[in-house]
Design a protein around this motif. Structure first.
Motif, PDB file in Angstrom:
ATOM      1  N   LYS A 103       0.834  -1.208   0.000  1.00  0.00           N
ATOM      2  CA  LYS A 103       0.000   0.000   0.000  1.00  0.00           C
ATOM      3  C   LYS A 103       0.866   1.253   0.000  1.00  0.00           C
ATOM      4  CE  LYS A 103      -3.843  -2.302   2.238  1.00  0.00           C
ATOM      5  NZ  LYS A 103      -4.591  -2.521   3.462  1.00  0.00           N
ATOM      6  N   GLN A 104       1.944   1.244   0.779  1.00  0.00           N
ATOM      7  CA  GLN A 104       2.856   2.391   0.809  1.00  0.00           C
ATOM      8  C   GLN A 104       3.559   2.575  -0.536  1.00  0.00           C
ATOM      9  OE1 GLN A 104       5.463   1.580   4.101  1.00  0.00           O
ATOM     10  NE2 GLN A 104       3.843   1.824   5.616  1.00  0.00           N
ATOM     11  N   GLN A 144       1.168   4.102  -2.955  1.00  0.00           N
ATOM     12  CA  GLN A 144       0.985   5.527  -2.664  1.00  0.00           C
ATOM     13  C   GLN A 144       2.150   6.330  -3.250  1.00  0.00           C
ATOM     14  OE1 GLN A 144       0.761   6.439   1.526  1.00  0.00           O
ATOM     15  NE2 GLN A 144       0.203   8.558   1.171  1.00  0.00           N
TER      16      GLN A 144
END
Length: 189
Positions: free
Chosen positions: A176-177, A180
């Motif tokens: 997820k990071q 992003q």
């Protein structure tokens, strides 16, 4: 040739990929591979002189299939280049556990120079394909002008490292990071 399989060499490579992606290269003996594939030892040596040569062929086959998949993903009509790049990294999140570069990279780089060079060649080709996709996005105006090779290299490094951390932590937080940050790096402005 083994009559149970239309193409024994491809069958060995496919079974090898399945086994090695779970267990690694060093820990899998030739007898395990042959038993799982249902192929006699003589058939193996008809196609490969050694386990190392099999590893080279396996990695080359993996990268060939991977680049074909990249071409398919980046060839989708009706989407701009930035959207196609984001789709590629979305898919990476779902399939990173199948990545032989993550699974075997560090292991075989010190074990076999020939396999290391096959990995290097394959990863260089993946980065070049990413750079081309970035250039398409720049040309269609969905990404600003920038160094496509540098961005492709950095994105690939980011995702390889993220894949490794995902395996170590057995969770999706790093994915997820990474997504992003990828969205920021691939922003239109």
């Amino acid at each position: 040739m083994n009559t149970r399989h239309e193409n024994t060499k491809e069958h060995l490579l496919e079974i090898g990929r399945q086994i090695l992606s779970c267990q690694g290269f060093s820990s899998v003996g030739l007898s395990t591979l042959l038993k799982e594939a249902g192929v006699p030892k003589g058939s193996f040596y008809h196609y490969f002189q050694s386990k190392e040569q099999f590893g080279e062929a396996l990695l080359a086959s993996y990268f060939s299939q991977y680049r074909s998949e990249m071409d398919r993903l980046f060839g989708v009509q009706g989407k701009d280049g930035q959207s196609l790049l984001l789709d590629y990294f979305d898919q990476w999140q779902e399939s990173y556990s199948d990545c032989l570069v993550i699974k075997l990279g560090a292991e075989v780089a010190d074990l076999s120079d020939a396999m290391r060079l096959t990995l290097k060649k394959g990863t260089d080709q993946v980065i070049r394909r990413l750079a081309l996709a970035i250039e398409v996005a720049i040309a269609d105006g969905s990404l600003p002008q920038q160094d496509s090779q540098l961005l492709a290299t950095n994105l690939y490094q980011l995702w390889l490292g993220t894949g490794l951390l995902g395996k170590l932590n057995r969770d999706q937080s790093h994915m997820k990071q990474a997504m992003q940050l990828t969205r920021q790096l691939l922003a239109r402005t």
